[in-house]
Design a protein around this motif. Structure first.
Motif, short mmCIF file in Angstrom:
data_model
loop_
_atom_site.label_atom_id
_atom_site.label_comp_id
_atom_site.label_asym_id
_atom_site.label_seq_id
_atom_site.Cartn_x
_atom_site.Cartn_y
_atom_site.Cartn_z
N SER A 115 0.61 -1.06 -0.03
CA SER A 115 -0.01 0.01 -0.20
C SER A 115 0.91 1.13 0.17
N ASP A 116 1.81 1.30 0.70
CA ASP A 116 2.94 2.33 0.79
C ASP A 116 3.70 2.57 -0.62
N VAL A 117 4.13 1.69 -1.12
CA VAL A 117 4.83 1.85 -2.66
C VAL A 117 3.75 2.29 -3.44
N LEU A 118 2.44 1.47 -3.69
CA LEU A 118 1.45 1.95 -4.71
C LEU A 118 0.98 3.39 -4.53
N ARG A 119 0.92 4.00 -3.20
CA ARG A 119 0.54 5.41 -2.85
C ARG A 119 1.56 6.33 -3.29
N ASP A 120 3.04 5.78 -3.17
CA ASP A 120 4.19 6.57 -3.47
C ASP A 120 4.23 6.96 -4.97
N LEU A 121 3.59 5.94 -5.67
CA LEU A 121 3.70 5.90 -7.24
C LEU A 121 2.69 6.79 -7.82
N GLN A 122 1.56 7.12 -6.78
CA GLN A 122 0.50 7.90 -7.35
C GLN A 122 0.88 9.25 -6.88
N SER A 123 2.03 9.78 -5.96
CA SER A 123 2.34 10.85 -5.62
C SER A 123 2.98 11.67 -6.63
N PRO A 124 2.82 13.13 -6.65
CA PRO A 124 3.52 13.67 -7.81
C PRO A 124 5.00 13.78 -7.70
N LYS A 125 5.75 13.49 -6.40
CA LYS A 125 7.03 13.63 -6.35
C LYS A 125 7.71 12.09 -6.47
N PRO A 126 8.70 11.94 -6.91
CA PRO A 126 9.49 10.54 -6.99
C PRO A 126 9.39 9.70 -5.67
N MET A 127 9.25 8.44 -5.82
CA MET A 127 9.31 7.57 -4.49
C MET A 127 10.70 7.44 -4.13
N ASP A 128 11.21 7.36 -2.90
CA ASP A 128 12.29 7.17 -2.55
C ASP A 128 12.16 6.31 -0.91
N ARG A 129 12.22 5.20 -1.23
CA ARG A 129 11.53 4.35 0.11
C ARG A 129 12.45 3.15 0.32
N LEU A 130 12.74 2.95 1.61
CA LEU A 130 13.49 1.93 1.87
C LEU A 130 12.55 0.77 2.58
N LEU A 131 12.60 -0.28 1.94
CA LEU A 131 11.97 -1.20 2.67
C LEU A 131 12.81 -2.40 3.34
N TYR A 132 12.51 -2.68 4.50
CA TYR A 132 13.31 -3.68 5.25
C TYR A 132 12.66 -4.71 5.97
N GLY A 133 13.10 -5.97 5.96
CA GLY A 133 12.29 -7.03 6.46
C GLY A 133 13.44 -8.06 6.49
N ASP A 134 13.14 -8.97 7.36
CA ASP A 134 14.37 -10.44 7.55
C ASP A 134 14.23 -10.85 6.08
N VAL A 135 15.29 -11.70 6.10
CA VAL A 135 15.47 -12.59 4.94
C VAL A 135 14.56 -13.66 4.81
N GLY A 136 13.53 -13.64 3.55
CA GLY A 136 12.51 -14.61 3.38
C GLY A 136 11.21 -14.00 3.94
N PHE A 137 11.13 -12.77 4.25
CA PHE A 137 9.76 -12.25 4.87
C PHE A 137 9.09 -11.72 3.88
N GLY A 138 9.47 -11.57 2.43
CA GLY A 138 8.49 -11.21 1.29
C GLY A 138 8.74 -9.83 0.72
N LYS A 139 9.89 -9.46 0.69
CA LYS A 139 10.27 -7.90 0.28
C LYS A 139 10.18 -7.95 -1.09
N THR A 140 10.58 -9.25 -1.73
CA THR A 140 10.51 -9.27 -3.36
C THR A 140 9.19 -9.13 -3.78
N GLU A 141 8.29 -9.78 -2.89
CA GLU A 141 6.76 -9.42 -3.50
C GLU A 141 6.14 -8.37 -3.57
N VAL A 142 6.81 -7.43 -2.74
CA VAL A 142 6.56 -5.86 -2.63
C VAL A 142 6.99 -5.34 -3.81
N ALA A 143 8.07 -5.64 -4.24
CA ALA A 143 9.03 -5.05 -5.38
C ALA A 143 8.16 -5.54 -6.52
N LEU A 144 7.62 -6.70 -6.75
CA LEU A 144 7.05 -7.12 -7.82
C LEU A 144 6.01 -6.25 -8.23
#
Length: 750
Positions: free
Chosen positions: A370-399
């Protein structure tokens, strides 16, 4: 695992009653004999924790653990408490803990194996063994895994795997709704501690909790607070640690003390200050206390109570932050320039990528998406840091972000620091996105020069939507005209020149940075609100903590660990960061396990050989991978659940954490053995690193590891040398808080 037939009528249950005398050590011994695991913090079923006169126990038949408080041998109180908040739920006058059922042999001089063979498909469950028969030991490999507490996609996977692999399936404490796919199983009701399987007998026993979890515990979050390194549990502090109380200053932790407040007893942490002063803080009110992190690795000067010195120090620090604030405001302004175009994602493709996700989204994943998709709708470019443990599903957010950008007509670069990691991301992106009509390609040394040329041509002609690659993506011949989104995985692992290239590539495009262990500068930026951050703290429901131990290097131990993993048809990493000696270890393992395939992976190998071994390990053709830290990020192999790290003292803390994260990606219990040479004397920092990685085994420890790295190494020169003195006096966390307040005041004023 060994099933011991010594048996006996010992300790069928532990009975405790307020006012009675019980020896605390005796209870701990019995719990250990029963298979309970001693931990610093009682967080899971089948664990116990001891802190002075307080004993916490989490029996498998309860939803919440029990806390028993002793005064000498007398039981003073018995309370059920909440794992997350540590607050009491209810009181008890008496309590009993039943002995978990174990498998033991019975019947004269017959061996257990013989009895089981004669018994055929029957499972014998006995509570005790009568008679004076001589003890017998039988080595049988048993795999234990987490009890299933509620239905979800991953629990269904566990069930289907058990039914597929085993002829004899038993369920314990199952309800009717649990039995889909288990119609032929035998149903029994006994207090087993964990689910288990015995491959030798093609037998599996699935244990369910005695009820459904409450809404309070269903999506259990891990105790991590990003905005401040507050202490959220007693497991985070040790005797003698430097602590900062925001109102009283820098002191040292001196254990627990029970204090009478009115008619009520409260457990407090005791903080010692200069000149013998003490401050007591109730264990459930840690919000104004945090661990001290300074500049460099030296210890701080303790504050003196009642002198006004601490308030004066905070005011001086506040004034000093003005030097830094102006630069930070400039950075904010540069990030606020408009993107220049608008994304219009295709809702149908977004829905399709969500539908083909094979797992259940965790609450944190949903929030991050939700955070990432909201950033992409914002007028200014996204600069977001996503951190989570190995295997917690960060890649899915990126997809999800990638699909949103691609369906709006822009292309995506997915940048990874190693060939192995970029290949893993390429496989994931291709499998998930190609069926949706998204064209995914790879640019790394796993591609020949001719293939790379075709990829670059395709990119130029706008025929490639998502381009995954290593630093090769940063070359001058890569066209970036249509670039919309840059996804960077573990940016801190790139070299200085590549980081400069990444910095120039970021200008004017949306940026999503993924990491498991944030580095000091990234932490600093997130702590003072410079970076937009999302965090994934909720682990997949069947993920188990990795059992980690530090051992002196010993071949029988190493070979035994490998043999145990091979017995359950698993795979093994053997990590040795010296390329020259890799062949020695490979030859030793080949001679020890001639029937198994031993592969090698390191950065100096030819591309073809490296790809063959890595893909072979990925596909299950290679049983043991002898490798360097090239596997630090990227390989996601649920069947690899033992990792041996040689000369572990030579690795950094975050690096050790990342490497260990290669195992424990599925539903099986994973093991990590950190080996150091015999007769080697560890440096104080190496000792702290190994102690920290052994201690931080709970799911979602990446942030804790990053903060511990800061503690060991010091905060370094993050905001200029002239600020380092203030960081040393008030600690990094309080400095960040004061700095963040100054930034907010300056922005609102301007």
């Amino acid at each position: 695992h060994s099933f011991n037939t010594k048996g006996g009528e010992l300790n069928k249950e532990i009975k405790i009653k307020i006012g009675r005398e019980v020896v605390q050590k005796d209870i701990i011994t019995i719990l250990g004999d029963w298979g309970y695991v001693g931990t610093d913090h009682c967080v899971g079923s089948g664990t116990f924790a001891v802190r002075g006169g307080i004993l916490d126990v989490f029996p498998p038949h309860l939803k919440d653990p029990i806390r028993i408080e002793f005064y000498d041998k007398r039981v003073e109180s018995i309370r059920l408490f909440d794992v997350d908040s540590q607050l009491s739920i209810s009181k008890r006058e008496h309590f009993f803990i039943p002995k978990p059922v174990s498998l033991v042999g019975s019947g004269g001089n017959s061996t257990v194996l013989g009895l089981l063979k004669k018994a055929g498909n029957l499972l014998y469950i006995t509570q005790e063994k009568k008679g004076e028969n001589p003890p017998q030991d039988l080595e049988i490999y048993v795999e234990t895994f987490r009890a299933l507490s509620f239905k979800d996609n991953i629990s269904t996977e566990v069930i289907s795997e058990a039914v597929k692999k085993n002829k004899n399936v038993f369920t314990v404490n199952a309800e009717n709704t649990d039995l889909v796919g288990l119609e032929k199983a035998t149903h029994i009701t006994v207090p087993f501690l964990k689910s288990f399987s015995i491959p030798l007998f093609s037998l599996s026993c699935l244990v369910y909790g005695p009820g459904r979890p409450s809404s309070r515990s269903q999506d259990k979050r891990l105790p991590i607070n990003v905005s401040s390194k507050k202490i959220l549990g007693l497991s985070e502090i040790s005797w003698g640690d430097y602590l900062v109380h925001q109102d009283f200053g820098v002191g040292r932790y001196r254990g627990l003390q029970t204090i009478l407040v009115g008619r009520k007893k409260e457990e407090n942490i005791k903080i010692e200050y200069s000149n013998g002063g003490f401050v007591f803080v109730p264990v459930d009110r840690f919000s104004r206390v945090h661990k001290y992190i300074g500049y460099g690795s030296g210890g701080p000067k303790l504050s003196t109570l009642g002198t006004g010195g601490w308030e004066k120090q905070k005011l001086l620090t506040k004034k000093s932050t003005g030097v830094v604030v102006a630069d930070l405001i400039k950075l904010y302004a540069s990030r606020s320039k408009p993107r220049g175009f608008e994304y219009k994602p295709d809702a149908e493709i977004l829905s399709a990528v969500k539908q083909n996700f094979p797992h259940k989204e965790t609450p944190d994943q949903r929030q991050a998406i939700s955070d990432v998709l909201r950033d992409l709708q914002s007028p200014k470019p996204m600069d977001r840091l996503l951190y989570g443990d190995v295997g917690f599903g960060k890649t899915e957010v990126a997809l999800r972000a990638a699909v949103s950008v691609v369906s709006s007509g822009r292309c995506v670069f997915f940048l990874a620091p190693t060939t192995v990691l970029s290949d893993q991301h390429f496989i994931t992106c291709k499998n998930r996105l190609n069926p949706l009509g998204v064209n995914v390609d790879l640019l790394s040394r796993f591609r020949t020069k001719k293939e790379q040329g075709l990829v670059l041509l395709g990119l130029k002609n706008k025929k490639i939507d998502v381009l995954v690659g290593t630093h090769r993506l940063l070359s001058d011949d890569v066209v970036t005209k249509n670039l919309g989104l840059l996804i960077v995985d573990e940016e801190h692992r790139f070299g200085v020149k590549n980081k400069e290239k990444i910095k120039s590539l970021k200008a004017g495009v949306d940026v999503l940075t993924l990491t498991a262990t944030p580095i000091p500068r990234t932490l600093q930026q997130s702590l003072v609100g410079l970076k937009d951050t999302s965090k994934i703290e909720t682990p997949p429901s069947t993920r188990l903590p990795i059992k980690t131990s530090v051992r002196l290097f010993d071949w029988p131990l190493i070979l035994g660990a490998i043999r145990d993993e091979l017995t359950r048809n698993g795979q093994i990493y053997f990590v040795n960061n010296d390329i020259k000696s890799l062949s020695f270890y490979q030859e030793k393992l080949v001679s020890s396990f001639p029937e198994h395939n031993i592969g090698v992976a390191h950065s100096k190998m030819s591309t073809a050989a490296l790809e063959k071994n890595v893909i072979g390990f990925f596909n299950g053709g290679v049983d043991v991978l002898v490798c360097t830290s090239i596997v630090e990020s990227g390989l996601d192999i649920p069947n690899a659940n033992t990792i041996i790290i040689n000369n572990a003292h030579r690795f950094g803390l975050s690096q050790l954490y990342q490497i260990r994260g290669r195992v424990g990606r599925g539903v099986r219990q994973a093991f990590c053995c950190l080996c150091i040479p015999k007769k080697h004397t560890l440096s104080p920092n190496a000792f702290e690193r190994l102690k920290s990685i052994e201690h931080n085994t709970s799911l979602g420890s990446g942030y804790s590891v990053a903060m511990k790295d800061l503690e060991i190494r010091g905060s370094g020169n993050l905001f200029g040398l002239e600020q380092s003195g203030y960081v040393s006096r008030v600690g990094l966390t309080l400095y960040n808080k004061i700095l963040a307040d100054s930034v907010r005041e300056s922005r609102s004023g301007s």
